[in-house]
Design a protein around this motif. Structure first.
Motif, PDB file in Angstrom:
ATOM      1  N   ARG A  30      19.926 -24.668 -23.456  1.00 54.47           N
ATOM      2  CA  ARG A  30      18.980 -25.737 -23.120  1.00 54.47           C
ATOM      3  C   ARG A  30      17.561 -25.263 -23.418  1.00 54.47           C
ATOM      4  NH1 ARG A  30      20.773 -29.831 -19.579  1.00 54.47           N
ATOM      5  NH2 ARG A  30      23.026 -30.074 -19.866  1.00 54.47           N
ATOM      6  N   THR A  50      12.121 -21.727 -15.362  1.00 53.96           N
ATOM      7  CA  THR A  50      12.819 -22.642 -14.450  1.00 53.96           C
ATOM      8  C   THR A  50      14.318 -22.723 -14.747  1.00 53.96           C
ATOM      9  OG1 THR A  50      12.317 -24.531 -15.892  1.00 53.96           O
ATOM     10  CG2 THR A  50      10.749 -24.028 -14.111  1.00 53.96           C
ATOM     11  N   HIS A  51      14.732 -22.134 -15.859  1.00 53.91           N
ATOM     12  CA  HIS A  51      16.161 -22.120 -16.194  1.00 53.91           C
ATOM     13  C   HIS A  51      16.877 -20.932 -15.554  1.00 53.91           C
ATOM     14  CE1 HIS A  51      15.610 -24.700 -20.109  1.00 53.91           C
ATOM     15  NE2 HIS A  51      14.957 -25.190 -19.059  1.00 53.91           N
ATOM     16  N   SER A  58       9.756 -34.169  -9.635  1.00 49.22           N
ATOM     17  CA  SER A  58       8.947 -35.392  -9.612  1.00 49.22           C
ATOM     18  C   SER A  58       7.801 -35.178  -8.638  1.00 49.22           C
ATOM     19  CB  SER A  58       9.811 -36.583  -9.182  1.00 49.22           C
ATOM     20  OG  SER A  58      10.255 -36.410  -7.848  1.00 49.22           O
ATOM     21  N   ASP A  92      14.828 -27.622 -22.670  1.00 50.35           N
ATOM     22  CA  ASP A  92      13.966 -28.608 -22.013  1.00 50.35           C
ATOM     23  C   ASP A  92      13.146 -27.907 -20.930  1.00 50.35           C
ATOM     24  OD1 ASP A  92      12.742 -30.667 -20.711  1.00 50.35           O
ATOM     25  OD2 ASP A  92      14.570 -31.827 -20.340  1.00 50.35           O
ATOM     26  N   GLU A 139      25.058 -33.079 -13.464  1.00 46.88           N
ATOM     27  CA  GLU A 139      25.061 -31.826 -14.202  1.00 46.88           C
ATOM     28  C   GLU A 139      25.195 -30.681 -13.200  1.00 46.88           C
ATOM     29  OE1 GLU A 139      22.601 -31.970 -18.187  1.00 46.88           O
ATOM     30  OE2 GLU A 139      21.343 -32.550 -16.506  1.00 46.88           O
ATOM     31  N   VAL A 157      21.316 -29.019 -12.085  1.00 44.91           N
ATOM     32  CA  VAL A 157      20.040 -29.204 -12.773  1.00 44.91           C
ATOM     33  C   VAL A 157      19.229 -30.235 -12.002  1.00 44.91           C
ATOM     34  CG1 VAL A 157      18.950 -30.168 -14.823  1.00 44.91           C
ATOM     35  CG2 VAL A 157      20.788 -28.508 -15.064  1.00 44.91           C
ATOM     36  N   CYS A 158      17.977 -29.894 -11.730  1.00 45.28           N
ATOM     37  CA  CYS A 158      17.081 -30.784 -10.990  1.00 45.28           C
ATOM     38  C   CYS A 158      15.934 -31.204 -11.905  1.00 45.28           C
ATOM     39  CB  CYS A 158      16.540 -30.048  -9.761  1.00 45.28           C
ATOM     40  SG  CYS A 158      15.339 -30.983  -8.791  1.00 45.28           S
ATOM     41  N   HIS A 159      15.520 -32.463 -11.764  1.00 44.33           N
ATOM     42  CA  HIS A 159      14.380 -32.978 -12.518  1.00 44.33           C
ATOM     43  C   HIS A 159      13.222 -33.182 -11.536  1.00 44.33           C
ATOM     44  CE1 HIS A 159      16.762 -33.808 -16.188  1.00 44.33           C
ATOM     45  NE2 HIS A 159      17.739 -34.015 -15.308  1.00 44.33           N
ATOM     46  N   CYS A 169      12.121 -29.398  -6.400  1.00 40.64           N
ATOM     47  CA  CYS A 169      13.366 -28.719  -6.789  1.00 40.64           C
ATOM     48  C   CYS A 169      13.492 -27.320  -6.202  1.00 40.64           C
ATOM     49  CB  CYS A 169      13.506 -28.637  -8.321  1.00 40.64           C
ATOM     50  SG  CYS A 169      13.586 -30.236  -9.150  1.00 40.64           S
ATOM     51  N   ASN A 201      11.349 -29.144 -18.694  1.00 41.96           N
ATOM     52  CA  ASN A 201      11.153 -29.979 -17.515  1.00 41.96           C
ATOM     53  C   ASN A 201      12.338 -29.968 -16.555  1.00 41.96           C
ATOM     54  OD1 ASN A 201       8.589 -30.937 -18.388  1.00 41.96           O
ATOM     55  ND2 ASN A 201       9.639 -32.273 -19.850  1.00 41.96           N
ATOM     56  N   ILE A 202      13.377 -29.200 -16.865  1.00 43.23           N
ATOM     57  CA  ILE A 202      14.501 -29.137 -15.951  1.00 43.23           C
ATOM     58  C   ILE A 202      14.430 -27.838 -15.150  1.00 43.23           C
ATOM     59  CG2 ILE A 202      15.973 -30.581 -17.380  1.00 43.23           C
ATOM     60  CD1 ILE A 202      17.393 -28.064 -18.341  1.00 43.23           C
TER      61      ILE A 202
END
Length: 417
Positions: A283, A340-341, A377, A285, A402, A373-375, A382, A287-288
């Motif tokens: 991955r 963050t991963h 906001s 991204d 996920e 996996v958290c998004h 998270c 933002n995850i």
């Protein structure tokens, strides 16, 4: 020829030692008409060696075994022994006199006495000499002397619960020395981080001096795949990096390299740090955020087996563990482009205990984590709120779309002899 088998427990030291005796100068009776054909000198002790992946905790060659501070040295054997005779009774020689090394020394005297000198450094973590006991509860079974580093036990081979066996023309005297340990109880299992010490020792009295030692090393089963199947590819691995420069931070250096599949089972000492990392694979991204819900340990590869011991609950250290798991922040670096991963934590090595017999279980320890996996906001960061107690946590929640459970290969307490 006689064989001495060395069996290593997951939580400590289990050693079987035999002393052989010979010569003809009768000094008295040990049992019935059996005569002790010996005099008052020490006999040679054949000490087990360590092979394969096993390691010796307190000695890394003679230099470490014999590295004893002068203030706690205890003389070994008769005065005037030379280096050859000193080594023959499993002791150390400093050029002037013979003394006991930083290990467990078992000797048989020719007048029918057991002599045991136990070092606190016989196990890692250090052994509490106050917790050591023999089979017998009555008689001269406690230490006859001690200092800050050693305890000395000496008693007749017929005392302190010693078992007597007759094997052909030989008379065998066998006893066992064990230590107590503190057990932590959890809702699904029990563990200990204290050294568990178990020493079987015996003297054989007969008319010929022939002795041999054999050790069998049992290979460990290969580890299971480290990544569990699922829509989210997550890997759990254990760091093995070490500080190589002055001023290095050990917990940071640990995550610079990792054990490979072929390295499992990983060998650790009780209370030694185990550096765990969970990361998202494939991955990019930014933002995850990887989140850990529940991390726990089992004594088998099956994550749903018992006994179990919690490490993280709702992403926070399990508060009923005396040695709290520590969360480790992850910083951006060339090797970690998406911090963050990743999630990292450190636990102190332990061994499971049978809750019925309160005896250590001879199993490996497997680490498991439920991941998602958290998004983030405006209202959801998270990150778990470990500094304050949660008001309410539902007993069952639907798993995020996920999510996955990831497991490690086996981690085992160090084997030694």
């Amino acid at each position: 020829m006689a064989r001495v088998w060395v069996t290593i427990a997951l939580v400590g030291l289990c050693v079987f030692l035999t002393c052989w005796c010979s010569e003809a100068a009768s000094t008295g009776s040990l049992q019935g008409s059996k005569q002790l054909l010996l005099n008052s000198q020490l006999l040679q002790l054949h000490v087990p060696q360590v092979y394969g992946q096993q390691q010796q905790l307190t000695t890394n060659g003679p230099s470490q075994k014999c590295n004893v501070d002068g203030s706690v040295k205890i003389a070994c054997g008769e005065p005037g022994l030379n280096a050859t005779h000193c080594e023959a009774i499993n002791c150390c020689f400093d050029g002037q006199y013979c003394y006991y090394g930083r290990t467990v020394t078992v000797q048989c005297t020719r007048d029918g006495q057991f002599v045991l000198v136990v070092a606190k450094d016989a196990t890692l973590p250090r052994l509490s000499l106050d917790s050591v006991s023999l089979l017998g509860e009555n008689g001269p079974c406690g230490p006859v002397d001690s200092n800050a580093a050693f305890a000395i036990y000496q008693f007749p081979v017929t005392a302190c619960g010693t078992h007597v066996m007759e094997l052909g023309a030989h008379l065998v005297y066998e006893n066992k020395m064990t230590s107590s340990y503190e057990v932590g109880m959890g809702p699904l299992g029990a563990i200990t981080r204290d050294s568990y010490y178990e020493l079987y020792f015996q003297c054989r009295y007969y008319a010929m001096s022939i002795g041999a030692l054999t050790i069998r090393h049992y290979a460990n089963d290969p580890p299971l795949p480290v990544v569990a199947p699922g829509p989210l590819r997550v890997e759990l691995r254990i760091g093995n990096g070490q500080c190589a420069t002055k001023g290095c931070v050990e917990v940071q250096a640990a995550y610079t390299s990792y054990y490979k599949d072929t390295d499992y089972p990983v060998v650790k000492v009780l209370r030694e740090p185990v550096y765990v990392e969970v990361r998202i694979l494939e991955r990019s991204d930014p933002n995850i955020v990887l989140t850990l819900g529940h991390c726990w340990a089992t004594s088998s590869p099956n994550p749903f087996s018992v006994p179990q011991w919690d490490l993280l609950v709702n992403g926070c250290p399990y508060k009923d563990d005396r040695y709290l798991t520590t969360l480790v922040p992850v910083e951006r670096s060339p090797a970690v482009p998406f911090p963050t991963h990743y999630k990292r934590f450190v636990l102190k090595m332990f061994a499971f205990v049978d809750t019925t017999s309160m005896a250590p279980l001879h199993n490996q320890v497997y680490i498991h984590c439920s991941t998602a996996v958290c998004h983030p906001s405006a209202t959801e960061t998270c990150e778990p709120s470990c500094s304050r107690q949660r008001r309410h946590v539902p007993e069952e929640r639907e798993a995020p779309p996920e999510s996955a459970v990831v497991s490690s290969g086996g981690v085992v307490f160090i084997e030694m002899a």
